[in-house]
Design a protein around this motif. Structure first.
Motif, short mmCIF file in Angstrom:
data_model
loop_
_atom_site.label_atom_id
_atom_site.label_comp_id
_atom_site.label_asym_id
_atom_site.label_seq_id
_atom_site.Cartn_x
_atom_site.Cartn_y
_atom_site.Cartn_z
N TYR A 42 143.18 -64.26 -53.80
CA TYR A 42 142.64 -64.26 -52.65
C TYR A 42 143.05 -65.22 -52.10
CZ TYR A 42 138.58 -61.76 -54.73
OH TYR A 42 137.75 -60.76 -55.19
N LYS A 43 144.26 -64.79 -51.30
CA LYS A 43 145.32 -65.80 -50.23
C LYS A 43 145.02 -65.14 -49.03
CE LYS A 43 147.42 -68.34 -53.63
NZ LYS A 43 147.22 -69.48 -53.85
N GLN A 44 145.30 -66.12 -48.03
CA GLN A 44 145.13 -65.47 -46.81
C GLN A 44 146.47 -64.83 -46.28
OE1 GLN A 44 143.67 -69.46 -45.30
NE2 GLN A 44 142.03 -68.51 -44.21
N ARG A 45 146.36 -64.38 -45.25
CA ARG A 45 147.60 -63.61 -44.68
C ARG A 45 148.50 -64.67 -44.04
NH1 ARG A 45 149.62 -58.86 -45.42
NH2 ARG A 45 147.69 -57.87 -45.37
N ASN A 46 149.64 -64.96 -44.74
CA ASN A 46 150.80 -66.00 -44.13
C ASN A 46 151.48 -65.47 -42.77
OD1 ASN A 46 152.64 -67.84 -43.82
ND2 ASN A 46 153.18 -67.95 -46.10
N PRO A 47 151.48 -66.02 -41.64
CA PRO A 47 152.16 -65.46 -40.43
C PRO A 47 153.72 -65.51 -40.80
CG PRO A 47 150.63 -67.48 -40.05
CD PRO A 47 150.48 -67.35 -41.31
N LYS A 48 154.06 -66.43 -41.34
CA LYS A 48 155.45 -66.63 -41.63
C LYS A 48 156.01 -65.55 -42.65
CE LYS A 48 155.80 -71.61 -41.46
NZ LYS A 48 155.13 -72.54 -42.40
N THR A 49 155.36 -65.02 -43.51
CA THR A 49 156.12 -64.30 -44.31
C THR A 49 155.26 -62.55 -44.26
OG1 THR A 49 154.20 -64.37 -46.17
CG2 THR A 49 156.47 -65.70 -46.42
N GLY A 50 154.18 -62.71 -43.31
CA GLY A 50 153.57 -61.47 -43.35
C GLY A 50 152.80 -60.94 -44.58
N GLN A 51 152.69 -61.78 -45.46
CA GLN A 51 152.13 -61.08 -46.86
C GLN A 51 150.98 -62.04 -46.96
OE1 GLN A 51 153.51 -58.79 -48.61
NE2 GLN A 51 155.20 -58.52 -46.98
N LEU A 52 150.29 -61.63 -48.12
CA LEU A 52 149.13 -62.40 -48.49
C LEU A 52 149.47 -63.61 -49.50
CD1 LEU A 52 146.70 -59.21 -49.16
CD2 LEU A 52 146.52 -61.19 -47.35
N ASP A 53 150.21 -64.41 -48.98
CA ASP A 53 150.76 -65.64 -49.71
C ASP A 53 150.37 -66.90 -49.04
OD1 ASP A 53 152.53 -65.47 -48.00
OD2 ASP A 53 154.24 -64.94 -49.35
N GLY A 54 149.36 -66.91 -48.13
CA GLY A 54 148.92 -68.14 -47.53
C GLY A 54 148.18 -68.74 -48.42
N ALA A 55 147.36 -69.81 -47.85
CA ALA A 55 146.36 -70.72 -48.58
C ALA A 55 145.27 -70.03 -49.17
CB ALA A 55 145.86 -71.81 -47.58
N ASN A 56 144.51 -70.50 -50.22
CA ASN A 56 143.55 -69.73 -50.85
C ASN A 56 142.21 -69.31 -49.53
OD1 ASN A 56 144.40 -70.03 -53.45
ND2 ASN A 56 143.10 -71.89 -53.98
N VAL A 57 141.78 -68.32 -49.73
CA VAL A 57 140.76 -67.91 -48.89
C VAL A 57 139.41 -68.66 -49.23
CG1 VAL A 57 139.15 -66.01 -48.19
CG2 VAL A 57 141.57 -65.66 -48.72
N PRO A 58 139.04 -69.35 -47.96
CA PRO A 58 138.15 -70.56 -48.53
C PRO A 58 136.40 -69.54 -48.62
CG PRO A 58 138.54 -70.65 -46.18
CD PRO A 58 139.46 -69.26 -46.77
#
Ligand SMILES: Cc1ncc(C[n+]2csc(CCOP(=O)(O)OP(=O)(O)O)c2C)c(N)n1
Ligand SMILES: [Mg+2]
Length: 620
Positions: free
Chosen positions: A517-533
């Motif tokens: 459960y990761k947020q969409r990362n604008p840098k990579t375009g993938q679901l590897d951002g911060a944890n979905v809160p």
């Protein structure tokens, strides 16, 4: 002939009210009532009948799928001797029950489904929510229930009930054939009246027999057992449904045959019984898996030999291994080319005990099981009691809940990484203390199922152990628990995603793609951002439950104590560290890996996979 003029729906409810089952001279009503959600496809039919006969308890649920889970869990906890009917409207309400039906049929649990259906009269069609078929008007979405039902019927005329209802009961109460039974009910027919014979509504008793094994085959089984050096019993759900745990406990002690337990069969022997090797298969203990590898005779009792039990047919590696299957279902008894003892588990065990009187395994083999039982317990203690820092490990949480729960309390679960860890690590002290839905392993079963268990056994505390993924899929029945004044304790383990599939994903070379459960990362375009809160505590509280956050083991212990004092359903939320996994123990599961790939770890996983697959066997 005395008749009673009733609508089709009224006749169904009147009939269900009068059905009883009897086993071992104990008689009880088969139906505890009706669960469901009304819509235009049933409100004037079954809905009207339920309002007219309040003695048939109606419980309003929050999702039709959950109705079926509640009914299935109730039936499982009642050893398949009681269940609920589940009503829905037509269309989406009906198809919401298809998943529940599949779960019930796969786990061989009786549930009665009453989905509304499109008009039999047809003149006003297409009606709201009707799926039209240019090639036939005799098809509706309810045909989706056919492959997942053990009996399926559509009631197009009120008088068809006289043929359908006895068959409904035959299948639901059959220990070999039970599962989901579907009676599709066109919404116009539900309201049509008919002069039913009064006899249809008399009290009826369905006797649950205990068929004995056939004499010649029993003698063959005894001969095979006497010739064996390393026999092993695989105890499945049938042991518990037949209430054969005492018979098995005595048989294992008398003969010294060690026992491995499937997910459905866990609790067949007390955890401390020296012949108990614990969980067997993919999520098994080293104790059971080592003995299985060498066994020359496997006695499967009430098991359907799922791939988790057989480690995808790699568990039994002795080239001479033979099988005896004691099972009430002929279909299961014949698996693995076994000598089939088609019989009730308890009656069969008693018969086997009689013909094997005086025989025992070698004392060295008996000692080996007892040693393995103790060695395994030390491994459990190691995983329960080794502090790992924060976030805590899943095994530590299981250990705390296990220590805190009373012997007769029930732990339950269905999907994620918890089932495997519970199968290995839970110290079971009561035959009905461990409830795993692992036939369909259906995310979303947990909270609804917990409710079903508690209704079947109100005297026990029910501990629902659930992952964040399963919770997010379906936690809405907590509202039903509050509505009905039913108390369950939910322990919600937040590890930020589908970590069981994450582990699998890594093992097949896919990293963690799409499972956290990761947020969409604008840098990579993938679901590897911060944890979905997600605030699970606020989420649980908003549904009317008492909600407690626990950060560490000390807080978890006090949260459990607080939950026990509560009369309201309580949710304890604790963060766990997915990387602190309990290991696997000398087993394997066949999950095919991409044969070709541009990704190096996938190619490596594929080579390992091809090698491991060679151990799969046919038993002919
Ligand atoms: C209805 C349903 N959809 C998908 C799956 C496949 N699946 C099995 S476990 C799992 C993840 C469960 O996540 P969670 O409840 O958080 O448990 P965790 O794996 O993190 O322990 C998924 C997606 C399933 N079993 N059931
Ligand atoms: Mg999770």
């Amino acid at each position: 002939m005395k008749t009673k003029r009733l609508t089709t729906a009224q006749a169904i409810i009147q009939f269900l009210l009068h059905q009883h089952v009897e086993r071992d001279n104990k008689r009880q009503p088969f139906f505890a009532g009706c669960l469901g959600i009304f819509g235009h496809g049933c409100i004037a039919g079954i809905g009207q009948a339920l309002a007219q006969y309040p003695q048939f308890r109606y419980i309003n649920t929050k999702n039709e799928q959950a109705s079926v889970h509640i009914a299935a869990a109730y039936a499982k906890m009642s050893n398949r001797l009681r269940t609920f009917a589940c009503v829905s409207s037509i269309g989406p309400g009906a198809t919401n029950m298809v998943t529940g039906a599949a779960l019930a049929t796969i786990n061989r649990l009786p549930v009665l489904l009453l989905p509304g259906d499109i008009f039999a009269r047809r003149n006003v069609g297409p009606v709201l929510q009707q799926l039209e078929h240019p090639h036939s008007q005799d098809v509706s979405v309810n045909d989706c229930f056919r492959p997942v039902s053990k009996y399926w019927d559509r009631i197009n005329r009120p008088d068809q009930l006289m043929n359908a209802l006895p068959d409904v009961m035959r299948v639901l109460t059959s220990q070999a054939e039970t599962g989901a039974v579907t009676l599709a009910l066109p919404q116009d027919v539900q309201t049509e009246a008919f002069d039913y014979p009064a006899e249809l509504f008399e009290e009826r008793i369905w006797y649950i027999p205990r068929p004995e094994p056939e004499k010649t085959l029993l003698a063959c089984a005894a001969q095979m057992l006497r010739a064996s050096r390393k026999p092993l019993i695989v105890a499945g759900g049938g042991v518990l449904y037949s209430e054969a745990h005492d018979a098995l406990t005595r048989f294992a002690a008398a003969t010294g045959i060690p026992v491995g337990e499937t997910q459905a069969g866990k609790g067949s022997l007390p955890y401390i019984h020296p012949q108990n090797l614990g969980a067997i298969g993919v999520t098994g203990t080293f104790a059971a898996n080592r003995v299985a590898r060498e066994a020359d005779l496997v006695i499967g009792i009430g098991t359907r030999y799922s791939d988790f039990t057989t480690a995808s047919k790699t568990a039994f590696q002795n080239s001479k291994v033979k099988f005896i299957n004691l099972n009430v279902a002929e279909f299961d008894a014949f698996k693995h080319s076994a000598l089939p003892l088609v019989a009730d588990a308890r009656a069969g065990l008693e018969a086997l005990a009689k013909v094997m009187r005086g025989w025992t395994v070698s004392s060295a083999y008996r000692r080996r099981a007892a040693d393995l039982n103790r060695q395994w317990d030390r491994e459990v203690a190691r995983l329960y009691d080794t502090p790992t820092g924060l976030p805590v490990s899943q095994a530590e949480v299981i250990g705390v809940v296990n220590d805190f729960a009373r012997p007769s309390d029930v732990v339950m679960c269905a999907a994620g990484s918890l089932p495997g860890d519970l199968h290995k690590l839970w110290r079971t002290r009561d035959p009905k203390g461990y409830h795993l839905e692992y036939g369909y392993s259906c995310m979303g079963y947990e909270v609804a199922g917990g409710l079903g268990i508690k209704m079947a056994a109100p005297e026990r505390e029910v501990y629902v152990m659930v992952g964040d993924g399963s919770w997010l899929m379906m936690s809405s029945e907590l509202v039903t628990a509050v509505q009905e004044g039913i108390k369950i304790t939910v322990v919600l383990l937040d590890n930020h995603g589908f970590q069981s599939i994450g582990g699998l994903s890594q093992s097949i070379g896919n990293g963690h793609f799409g499972v956290l459960y990761k947020q969409r990362n604008p840098k990579t375009g993938q679901l590897d951002g911060a944890n979905v809160p997600v605030d699970f505590v606020a989420n649980a509280r908003s549904l009317g439950a008492c909600a407690i956050a626990a950060r560490d083991i000390t807080q978890l212990k006090s949260a459990l104590a607080e939950a026990r004092r509560q009369t309201r359903s309580t949710v304890i939320v604790i963060e766990t560290d997915a990387e602190k996994r309990a290991p696997g123990y000398e087993s394997w599961w066949d999950v095919p890996v991409a044969e070709v790939s541009e990704i190096q770890p996938v190619r490596r996983a594929s080579r390992d996979y091809e090698k491991a697959k060679c151990r799969e066997r046919y038993f002919l």
